[in-house]
Design a protein around this motif. Sequence first.
Motif, PDB file in Angstrom:
ATOM      1  N   GLY A  69     -13.402   4.271   4.169  1.00  0.00           N
ATOM      2  CA  GLY A  69     -12.829   5.195   4.919  1.00  0.00           C
ATOM      3  C   GLY A  69     -12.394   5.008   6.217  1.00  0.00           C
ATOM      4  N   PHE A  70     -11.828   5.952   6.799  1.00  0.00           N
ATOM      5  CA  PHE A  70     -11.359   5.861   8.238  1.00  0.00           C
ATOM      6  C   PHE A  70     -12.331   5.553   9.366  1.00  0.00           C
ATOM      7  N   SER A  71     -13.519   6.242   8.960  1.00  0.00           N
ATOM      8  CA  SER A  71     -14.451   6.245  10.268  1.00  0.00           C
ATOM      9  C   SER A  71     -14.897   4.919  10.833  1.00  0.00           C
ATOM     10  N   LEU A  72     -15.176   3.834   9.994  1.00  0.00           N
ATOM     11  CA  LEU A  72     -15.626   2.552  10.359  1.00  0.00           C
ATOM     12  C   LEU A  72     -14.362   2.078  11.331  1.00  0.00           C
ATOM     13  N   THR A  89       5.935  -3.495  14.904  1.00  0.00           N
ATOM     14  CA  THR A  89       6.354  -3.838  13.661  1.00  0.00           C
ATOM     15  C   THR A  89       5.240  -4.406  12.909  1.00  0.00           C
ATOM     16  N   ILE A  90       5.442  -4.605  11.756  1.00  0.00           N
ATOM     17  CA  ILE A  90       4.279  -5.258  10.987  1.00  0.00           C
ATOM     18  C   ILE A  90       3.745  -6.369  11.410  1.00  0.00           C
ATOM     19  N   GLU A  91       4.859  -7.178  11.886  1.00  0.00           N
ATOM     20  CA  GLU A  91       4.615  -8.700  12.570  1.00  0.00           C
ATOM     21  C   GLU A  91       3.643  -8.636  13.802  1.00  0.00           C
ATOM     22  N   ASP A  92       3.421  -7.356  14.377  1.00  0.00           N
ATOM     23  CA  ASP A  92       2.504  -7.307  15.427  1.00  0.00           C
ATOM     24  C   ASP A  92       0.911  -7.563  15.170  1.00  0.00           C
ATOM     25  N   LEU A  93       0.799  -7.204  13.640  1.00  0.00           N
ATOM     26  CA  LEU A  93      -0.511  -7.448  13.237  1.00  0.00           C
ATOM     27  C   LEU A  93      -0.898  -8.984  12.790  1.00  0.00           C
ATOM     28  N   LYS A  94       0.060  -9.821  12.859  1.00  0.00           N
ATOM     29  CA  LYS A  94      -0.065 -11.175  12.536  1.00  0.00           C
ATOM     30  C   LYS A  94      -1.241 -11.818  13.394  1.00  0.00           C
ATOM     31  N   GLY A  95      -2.259 -12.437  13.041  1.00  0.00           N
ATOM     32  CA  GLY A  95      -3.167 -13.032  13.691  1.00  0.00           C
ATOM     33  C   GLY A  95      -4.240 -12.079  14.446  1.00  0.00           C
ATOM     34  N   ARG A  96      -4.192 -10.745  14.081  1.00  0.00           N
ATOM     35  CA  ARG A  96      -5.088 -10.043  14.927  1.00  0.00           C
ATOM     36  C   ARG A  96      -6.081  -9.186  13.812  1.00  0.00           C
ATOM     37  N   PRO A  97      -7.574  -9.500  13.886  1.00  0.00           N
ATOM     38  CA  PRO A  97      -8.431  -8.770  13.222  1.00  0.00           C
ATOM     39  C   PRO A  97      -8.040  -7.227  12.743  1.00  0.00           C
ATOM     40  N   LEU A  98      -8.060  -7.093  11.568  1.00  0.00           N
ATOM     41  CA  LEU A  98      -7.638  -5.974  11.086  1.00  0.00           C
ATOM     42  C   LEU A  98      -8.784  -5.215  10.232  1.00  0.00           C
ATOM     43  N   TYR A  99      -9.106  -4.062  10.536  1.00  0.00           N
ATOM     44  CA  TYR A  99      -9.989  -3.184   9.863  1.00  0.00           C
ATOM     45  C   TYR A  99      -9.477  -1.942   9.003  1.00  0.00           C
ATOM     46  N   ILE A 100      -9.745  -2.123   7.778  1.00  0.00           N
ATOM     47  CA  ILE A 100      -8.722  -1.390   6.919  1.00  0.00           C
ATOM     48  C   ILE A 100      -9.474  -0.840   5.654  1.00  0.00           C
ATOM     49  N   GLU A 101      -8.793   0.129   5.264  1.00  0.00           N
ATOM     50  CA  GLU A 101      -9.378   0.728   3.809  1.00  0.00           C
ATOM     51  C   GLU A 101      -9.352  -0.138   2.728  1.00  0.00           C
ATOM     52  N   SER A 102     -10.279  -0.439   1.754  1.00  0.00           N
ATOM     53  CA  SER A 102     -10.495  -1.643   0.842  1.00  0.00           C
ATOM     54  C   SER A 102      -9.246  -1.515  -0.264  1.00  0.00           C
ATOM     55  N   SER A 103      -9.286  -2.377  -1.044  1.00  0.00           N
ATOM     56  CA  SER A 103      -8.271  -2.426  -1.945  1.00  0.00           C
ATOM     57  C   SER A 103      -8.203  -1.384  -3.159  1.00  0.00           C
ATOM     58  N   GLN A 104      -9.241  -0.530  -3.156  1.00  0.00           N
ATOM     59  CA  GLN A 104      -9.154   0.602  -3.858  1.00  0.00           C
ATOM     60  C   GLN A 104      -8.334   1.777  -3.480  1.00  0.00           C
ATOM     61  N   PHE A 105      -7.710   1.553  -2.344  1.00  0.00           N
ATOM     62  CA  PHE A 105      -6.754   2.603  -1.661  1.00  0.00           C
ATOM     63  C   PHE A 105      -5.302   2.156  -1.589  1.00  0.00           C
ATOM     64  N   ALA A 106      -4.267   3.005  -1.614  1.00  0.00           N
ATOM     65  CA  ALA A 106      -3.047   2.612  -1.663  1.00  0.00           C
ATOM     66  C   ALA A 106      -2.608   2.350  -0.431  1.00  0.00           C
ATOM     67  N   LEU A 107      -3.156   2.719   0.821  1.00  0.00           N
ATOM     68  CA  LEU A 107      -2.928   2.379   1.968  1.00  0.00           C
ATOM     69  C   LEU A 107      -3.092   0.540   2.164  1.00  0.00           C
ATOM     70  N   TYR A 108      -4.112   0.135   1.682  1.00  0.00           N
ATOM     71  CA  TYR A 108      -4.619  -1.275   1.762  1.00  0.00           C
ATOM     72  C   TYR A 108      -3.466  -2.033   1.256  1.00  0.00           C
ATOM     73  N   HIS A 109      -2.836  -1.572  -0.057  1.00  0.00           N
ATOM     74  CA  HIS A 109      -1.657  -2.370  -0.730  1.00  0.00           C
ATOM     75  C   HIS A 109      -0.524  -2.191   0.057  1.00  0.00           C
ATOM     76  N   LEU A 110      -0.136  -1.028   0.743  1.00  0.00           N
ATOM     77  CA  LEU A 110       0.897  -0.777   1.412  1.00  0.00           C
ATOM     78  C   LEU A 110       0.941  -2.157   2.667  1.00  0.00           C
ATOM     79  N   ILE A 111      -0.249  -1.799   3.285  1.00  0.00           N
ATOM     80  CA  ILE A 111      -0.005  -2.690   4.495  1.00  0.00           C
ATOM     81  C   ILE A 111       0.055  -4.282   4.164  1.00  0.00           C
TER      82      ILE A 111
END
Length: 302
Positions: A223-226, A182-204
Motif C-alpha cells: 500500500g501507499f502508507s509505507l 521524466t522516468i529517467e529521473d528515477l534512475k539510480g534513486r531508491p524507490l519505494y513502491i507497491e509490489s508486483s501484485q499491483f498494476a502501478l508496479y508494472h507500469l513504472i
Amino acid sequence: MDIKDLKIFQTIAEEKSIAKASRILYMTPQGISKIVKNLEQEMGCRLFLRNKSGMELTESGERFLEYAKKDIADYYQVKKDILHIEQRQKKVVDLLSAYGIIRMVTPECIIEFGRRYPDIEFHYREYPDLQVERLFAENEGNVAFSIGEFDEELYHVVPIEVFQLQLLVNEKDPLSQKESVTIEDLKGRPLYIESSQFALYHLIVKKCEEAGFQPDIAFQTSGFSLCHKMVKANKGISVTVNFVFDDMKEEGMKMVPFSDGNYEWKVCMITRKEEEENEAVQCFRKFIQEWIEKIKRGEIIR
C-alpha cells in the motif's frame, strides 16, 4: 472418496511429501497416510511410490491426478455458479475491491449504502488490484473495483475516476525543485513502491525498462502508507496519487508530475456480461456513480 480426499491427494502429488502436505493442510501425517491408503484400496492400485526423494506418482497415480484435478475444478465451479444464482435471487452485493479504492470513494460511502438499502446483503473483500482481476475472472464476487483497462467484451465497465500518478519526493530532495520529471529521473534513486501484485508496479517498471534501465527498488509494499513514510524520512522516492497525498496530510513532501507520457491510475467498477446483474448490484452501481459525482461537486469531502 470425496472432494476433500481428492484435494489431499493433489497436495501430496504437488509437494511430493506427506510431511509437507500435512503442514499445508493442517492435518497429521498419520491422517493423510490413512486417506491415501483408503484411496489406493478403493481404486485397487498403488497411487504413490515411496522412495528417498519423496512420494512419486505411479502411472496409475498420474492418471488419477488428471481426473482428480478435473473433479476438483468442476466442484468449485459448480459451487461458484450456485452462489451467483443465490446472490442474484437474494439481493446480494459481493464486492471485491483493490486496496486504496475505498479510501478514494470513502468508507462513509459503504456505510451509507448499508443504511439506504438495509435489505441488501453486502460482502466486502480487499486485495491487491491484480489479485482482484484474477479472482473476478475466476468468478469470485459479483462486482469489483480495480485499476486499469478491462476487456469490454467480457465486462460491463463503469469508469469511476482517473488520477495522474506523480512522483513523491521529500522537499529536501533536489527533484522537489523541478516543475515536472521524466522516468529517467528515477534512475539510480531508491524507490519505494507497491509490489508486483499491483498494476502501478508494472507500469513504472515498464517505463523504466523502455528508458533503458532497471529501477532501484528499495522495497515493495502492499500500500501507499509505507511509501509515504519512507519519503517523509527522506529515504528515497515513490509514486502516488493526489487523493492519497491529501488524505495523509504529511508535511515536508511534494508531488511532482511526470511530463513524458501517460501515467494513469484509472479506477473502474466492473461486472460480468455473461452474468445477469441482480437488483442489488444495479442499485450499488447507481449509488456509487451518484456518490462520486457528489465528491466531484464538493458535496462530500474525501
